[in-house]
Design a protein around this motif. Structure first.
Motif, PDB file in Angstrom:
ATOM      1  N   THR A   1     -10.221  -3.401   3.656  1.00 13.34           N
ATOM      2  CA  THR A   1      -9.814  -2.704   4.872  1.00 13.34           C
ATOM      3  C   THR A   1      -8.319  -2.427   4.835  1.00 13.34           C
ATOM      4  O   THR A   1      -7.570  -3.025   4.055  1.00 13.34           O
ATOM      5  CB  THR A   1     -10.133  -3.565   6.115  1.00 13.34           C
ATOM      6  OG1 THR A   1      -9.288  -4.721   6.104  1.00 13.34           O
ATOM      7  CG2 THR A   1     -11.596  -3.965   6.156  1.00 13.34           C
ATOM      8  N   ASP A   2      -7.877  -1.506   5.707  1.00 14.52           N
ATOM      9  CA  ASP A   2      -6.440  -1.215   5.808  1.00 14.52           C
ATOM     10  C   ASP A   2      -5.653  -2.467   6.150  1.00 14.52           C
ATOM     11  O   ASP A   2      -4.576  -2.695   5.625  1.00 14.52           O
ATOM     12  CB  ASP A   2      -6.180  -0.141   6.863  1.00 14.52           C
ATOM     13  CG  ASP A   2      -6.520   1.247   6.381  1.00 14.52           C
ATOM     14  OD1 ASP A   2      -6.685   1.437   5.154  1.00 14.52           O
ATOM     15  OD2 ASP A   2      -6.607   2.160   7.226  1.00 14.52           O
ATOM     16  N   HIS A   3      -6.222  -3.279   7.036  1.00 14.36           N
ATOM     17  CA  HIS A   3      -5.562  -4.526   7.434  1.00 14.36           C
ATOM     18  C   HIS A   3      -5.347  -5.439   6.221  1.00 14.36           C
ATOM     19  O   HIS A   3      -4.272  -5.988   6.023  1.00 14.36           O
ATOM     20  CB  HIS A   3      -6.386  -5.238   8.510  1.00 14.36           C
ATOM     21  CG  HIS A   3      -5.777  -6.515   8.992  1.00 14.36           C
ATOM     22  ND1 HIS A   3      -4.641  -6.531   9.772  1.00 14.36           N
ATOM     23  CD2 HIS A   3      -6.129  -7.808   8.782  1.00 14.36           C
ATOM     24  CE1 HIS A   3      -4.325  -7.800  10.028  1.00 14.36           C
ATOM     25  NE2 HIS A   3      -5.209  -8.583   9.439  1.00 14.36           N
ATOM     26  N   THR A   4      -6.358  -5.580   5.400  1.00  5.42           N
ATOM     27  CA  THR A   4      -6.277  -6.426   4.209  1.00  5.42           C
ATOM     28  C   THR A   4      -5.268  -5.865   3.210  1.00  5.42           C
ATOM     29  O   THR A   4      -4.488  -6.616   2.612  1.00  5.42           O
ATOM     30  CB  THR A   4      -7.660  -6.559   3.541  1.00  5.42           C
ATOM     31  OG1 THR A   4      -8.586  -7.044   4.511  1.00  5.42           O
ATOM     32  CG2 THR A   4      -7.618  -7.498   2.359  1.00  5.42           C
ATOM     33  N   ILE A   5      -5.257  -4.549   3.052  1.00  5.34           N
ATOM     34  CA  ILE A   5      -4.301  -3.913   2.138  1.00  5.34           C
ATOM     35  C   ILE A   5      -2.876  -4.184   2.599  1.00  5.34           C
ATOM     36  O   ILE A   5      -2.007  -4.537   1.792  1.00  5.34           O
ATOM     37  CB  ILE A   5      -4.575  -2.397   2.038  1.00  5.34           C
ATOM     38  CG1 ILE A   5      -5.901  -2.157   1.314  1.00  5.34           C
ATOM     39  CG2 ILE A   5      -3.430  -1.675   1.329  1.00  5.34           C
ATOM     40  CD1 ILE A   5      -6.407  -0.732   1.388  1.00  5.34           C
ATOM     41  N   HIS A   6      -2.627  -4.046   3.904  1.00  7.28           N
ATOM     42  CA  HIS A   6      -1.280  -4.287   4.430  1.00  7.28           C
ATOM     43  C   HIS A   6      -0.877  -5.750   4.268  1.00  7.28           C
ATOM     44  O   HIS A   6       0.260  -6.039   3.902  1.00  7.28           O
ATOM     45  CB  HIS A   6      -1.176  -3.855   5.895  1.00  7.28           C
ATOM     46  CG  HIS A   6      -1.277  -2.380   6.077  1.00  7.28           C
ATOM     47  ND1 HIS A   6      -0.423  -1.484   5.477  1.00  7.28           N
ATOM     48  CD2 HIS A   6      -2.157  -1.629   6.791  1.00  7.28           C
ATOM     49  CE1 HIS A   6      -0.760  -0.256   5.807  1.00  7.28           C
ATOM     50  NE2 HIS A   6      -1.821  -0.315   6.607  1.00  7.28           N
ATOM     51  N   GLU A   7      -1.789  -6.664   4.549  1.00  9.16           N
ATOM     52  CA  GLU A   7      -1.492  -8.096   4.370  1.00  9.16           C
ATOM     53  C   GLU A   7      -1.167  -8.404   2.916  1.00  9.16           C
ATOM     54  O   GLU A   7      -0.257  -9.168   2.624  1.00  9.16           O
ATOM     55  CB  GLU A   7      -2.677  -8.957   4.834  1.00  9.16           C
ATOM     56  CG  GLU A   7      -2.745  -9.142   6.314  1.00  9.16           C
ATOM     57  CD  GLU A   7      -3.845 -10.126   6.709  1.00  9.16           C
ATOM     58  OE1 GLU A   7      -4.479 -10.737   5.831  1.00  9.16           O
ATOM     59  OE2 GLU A   7      -4.058 -10.270   7.919  1.00  9.16           O
ATOM     60  N   THR A   8      -1.916  -7.813   2.005  1.00  6.99           N
ATOM     61  CA  THR A   8      -1.689  -8.035   0.585  1.00  6.99           C
ATOM     62  C   THR A   8      -0.320  -7.513   0.180  1.00  6.99           C
ATOM     63  O   THR A   8       0.408  -8.164  -0.565  1.00  6.99           O
ATOM     64  CB  THR A   8      -2.800  -7.361  -0.244  1.00  6.99           C
ATOM     65  OG1 THR A   8      -4.059  -7.895   0.178  1.00  6.99           O
ATOM     66  CG2 THR A   8      -2.618  -7.586  -1.718  1.00  6.99           C
ATOM     67  N   LYS A   9       0.068  -6.335   0.655  1.00  4.07           N
ATOM     68  CA  LYS A   9       1.375  -5.741   0.356  1.00  4.07           C
ATOM     69  C   LYS A   9       2.494  -6.612   0.908  1.00  4.07           C
ATOM     70  O   LYS A   9       3.479  -6.890   0.223  1.00  4.07           O
ATOM     71  CB  LYS A   9       1.441  -4.325   0.934  1.00  4.07           C
ATOM     72  CG  LYS A   9       2.700  -3.606   0.661  1.00  4.07           C
ATOM     73  CD  LYS A   9       2.736  -3.154  -0.775  1.00  4.07           C
ATOM     74  CE  LYS A   9       3.854  -2.163  -0.973  1.00  4.07           C
ATOM     75  NZ  LYS A   9       3.922  -1.721  -2.343  1.00  4.07           N
TER      76      LYS A   9
END
Length: 91
Positions: free
Chosen positions: A2-10
């Motif tokens: 998800t976008d949320h997961t991508i942002h957290e990973t970044k």
């Protein structure tokens, strides 16, 4: 992912890289942060004619990175800015 997961990973990757840099090569190359920023503060103080604290050096270096970010995203500037702010909290 998800976008949320991508942002957290970044976010995590940027913070982890800043941590790696301030505890690894850069510390080995520049020495203890408190000593290095104190030396910079002394030189800036002499140049400007008024007292600059080591913490001010960290904050101003972070602001330099933020000013560069005005021209567009830069992972390098984001990482370095995080590192300077973390070191400023320490010194």
């Amino acid at each position: 992912m998800t976008d949320h997961t991508i942002h957290e990973t970044k976010r995590r990757a940027i913070l982890m890289e800043a941590d790696r840099l301030i505890h690894g090569d850069r510390q080995n190359h520049y020495g203890e942060p408190a000593e290095n920023f104190a030396a910079i503060a002394a030189m800036w103080s002499a140049y400007l004619g008024h007292t600059i604290q080591p913490r001010d050096v960290c904050n101003m270096m972070a602001l330099l990175k933020i000013a560069r970010l005005r021209n567009g995203p830069s992972e390098d500037s984001s990482i370095d800015g995080c590192g300077y702010l973390a070191l400023g909290a320490e010194v």
